[in-house]
Design an enzyme around this catalytic site. Structure first.
Site, short mmCIF file in Angstrom:
data_model
loop_
_atom_site.label_atom_id
_atom_site.label_comp_id
_atom_site.label_asym_id
_atom_site.label_seq_id
_atom_site.Cartn_x
_atom_site.Cartn_y
_atom_site.Cartn_z
N ASN A 1 -10.64 1.06 6.93
CA ASN A 1 -12.07 0.63 6.98
C ASN A 1 -12.22 0.35 9.05
O ASN A 1 -13.29 0.54 9.45
CB ASN A 1 -12.38 -0.15 5.75
N HIS B 1 -4.85 6.38 -1.31
CA HIS B 1 -5.41 6.33 0.79
C HIS B 1 -4.35 6.18 1.17
O HIS B 1 -4.49 6.08 2.34
CB HIS B 1 -6.07 5.07 0.13
N ASN C 1 -14.26 5.42 4.97
CA ASN C 1 -14.78 4.20 5.10
C ASN C 1 -14.03 4.91 6.97
O ASN C 1 -14.27 4.14 7.26
CB ASN C 1 -14.64 3.03 4.68
N TYR D 1 -5.87 -1.65 8.76
CA TYR D 1 -6.86 -1.12 7.89
C TYR D 1 -7.81 -0.17 7.83
O TYR D 1 -8.13 0.51 9.38
CB TYR D 1 -7.74 -2.47 7.45
N PHE E 1 0.93 -1.32 -0.39
CA PHE E 1 0.19 -0.27 -0.12
C PHE E 1 1.08 1.52 0.34
O PHE E 1 0.57 2.43 -0.09
CB PHE E 1 -1.24 0.10 1.26
#
Length: 188
Positions: free
Chosen positions: A66, A20, A112, A64, A15
């Protein structure tokens, strides 16, 4: 005013440099700039230091995106901070790439991570710093935010991190509106 700066993102090298993860990117920039290191506890990494006579705590949730809200009971207990000290750094697809927006309060929109935080806190009354990552409207939103920046986009985002690393640590109650004007009028 002490600051609890939480940069949102997803853990793991796959990531790294994704849209994000701009919250993680800014935390990493601040850690390097101030010669700090991150310590890992349970479900987050942190660094705690003093800057201009105030306490700064930098946080990267490891839950993470969310599930970002899951860290707050232990974070508030460990660092004796409240929502009034909180600044969430998060990506925003509704802002053009390189545009930033500082807000004292706000909604969760389609994000989220913010929904998780607001659910955990039982409120949306916390400050947030949005970093624009653009939106190509050609792929799914999920695919877009999890995609890596191109080289030219990454250069712009690094300029954003350089700028914000100079601005956000000096935010306090007295100058919040001035910081809003400075940060929100910037674009890279």
């Amino acid at each position: 005013m002490d600051l609890l700066i939480v940069g949102l993102g997803n853990p793991g090298s796959n990531f790294f440099h994704t849209r994000h993860n701009v919250g993680f990117g800014l935390i990493d920039k601040l850690v390097v700039k101030h010669g700090l290191s991150l310590k890992k506890v349970k479900n987050y990494e942190y660094s705690d230091f003093n800057f201009e006579n105030k306490r700064i705590v930098l946080i990267k949730p490891l839950t993470y995106m969310n599930l970002s809200g899951n860290i707050f009971p232990s974070v508030f207990a460990r660092f004796y901070m409240k929502m009034t000290n909180l600044l969430i750094v998060v990506d925003n697809v509704d802002l053009p790439l390189g545009k930033c927006k500082l807000r004292k309060v706000g909604g969760t929109s389609t994000h989220n991570g913010l929904r998780s935080i607001s659910g955990s806190l039982g409120s949306t009354k916390y400050s947030r710093l949005y970093i624009g990552v653009g939106n190509n409207n050609e792929s799914s939103l999920r695919d877009f935010v999890l995609a890596k920046f191109s080289d030219s986009e990454l250069k712009r985002i690094k300029n954003v991190f350089n700028f914000l690393s100079e601005e956000i640590l000096s935010i306090d109650e007295c100058n919040f509106e001035n910081k809003i004007a400075t940060i929100n009028s910037s674009s890279f």
